[in-house]
Motif scaffolding. Structure first.
Motif, mmCIF file in Angstrom:
data_model
loop_
_atom_site.group_PDB
_atom_site.id
_atom_site.type_symbol
_atom_site.label_atom_id
_atom_site.label_comp_id
_atom_site.label_asym_id
_atom_site.label_seq_id
_atom_site.Cartn_x
_atom_site.Cartn_y
_atom_site.Cartn_z
ATOM 1 N N HIS A 96 0.842 -1.191 0.000
ATOM 2 C CA HIS A 96 0.000 0.000 0.000
ATOM 3 C C HIS A 96 0.880 1.246 0.000
ATOM 4 O O HIS A 96 1.917 1.293 0.665
ATOM 5 C CB HIS A 96 -0.900 0.011 1.241
ATOM 6 N N ASN A 98 0.555 5.517 0.394
ATOM 7 C CA ASN A 98 -0.321 6.613 0.798
ATOM 8 C C ASN A 98 0.153 7.900 0.136
ATOM 9 O O ASN A 98 1.319 8.276 0.258
ATOM 10 C CB ASN A 98 -0.283 6.768 2.316
ATOM 11 N N SER A 101 -4.182 9.822 -2.701
ATOM 12 C CA SER A 101 -5.136 8.806 -2.272
ATOM 13 C C SER A 101 -4.358 7.538 -1.948
ATOM 14 O O SER A 101 -3.134 7.546 -1.983
ATOM 15 C CB SER A 101 -6.186 8.554 -3.358
ATOM 16 N N GLY A 102 -5.060 6.490 -1.610
ATOM 17 C CA GLY A 102 -4.388 5.230 -1.307
ATOM 18 C C GLY A 102 -4.263 4.372 -2.545
ATOM 19 O O GLY A 102 -5.165 4.331 -3.379
#
Length: 114
Positions: A96, A98, A101-102
């Protein structure tokens, strides 16, 4: 847009080790943190570890001592070294990032056999 590509998953026996990698590409300048989540069958996705743009790493409390998160800034890559793996670590591991947005990678499967 940010693209994340994970690698390094696989099958390992309990007590073994794996090293996961996540390479970021695209608009990487917007990224302020990267990390790993995992999702075991029938369970919710949970945070495993992360690292800020300043290089500060943090870990899920119950996984501390078995994980080391590092990054290669030149290659826009983060690595998750996992040691003393247990069958309970079996899951799909997702990278992931950051930023505005993610962003998520497609996931890499880790299976730990007993």
């Amino acid at each position: 847009q940010v693209q994340l590509v994970e690698s390094g998953g696989g099958l390992v026996q309990a007590g073994g080790s794996l090293r996961l990698s996540c390479a970021a590409s695209g608009s990487i300048s917007v990224i302020n943190a990267m990390g790993w989540y995992r999702q075991a069958p029938g369970k919710q996705r949970e945070s495993v570890a992360g690292i800020t743009s300043g290089g500060i790493a943090f870990y899920a409390e119950y996984l501390k001592g078995r994980l080391t998160l590092s990054r290669d800034k030149a290659k826009n890559t983060v690595h998750l070294q996992m040691n003393s793996l247990e069958p309970e670590d079996t899951a799909v591991y997702y990278c992931h990032a950051n930023g505005v947005s993610g962003y998520w990678g497609q996931g890499t499967r880790v299976t730990v056999s007993s």
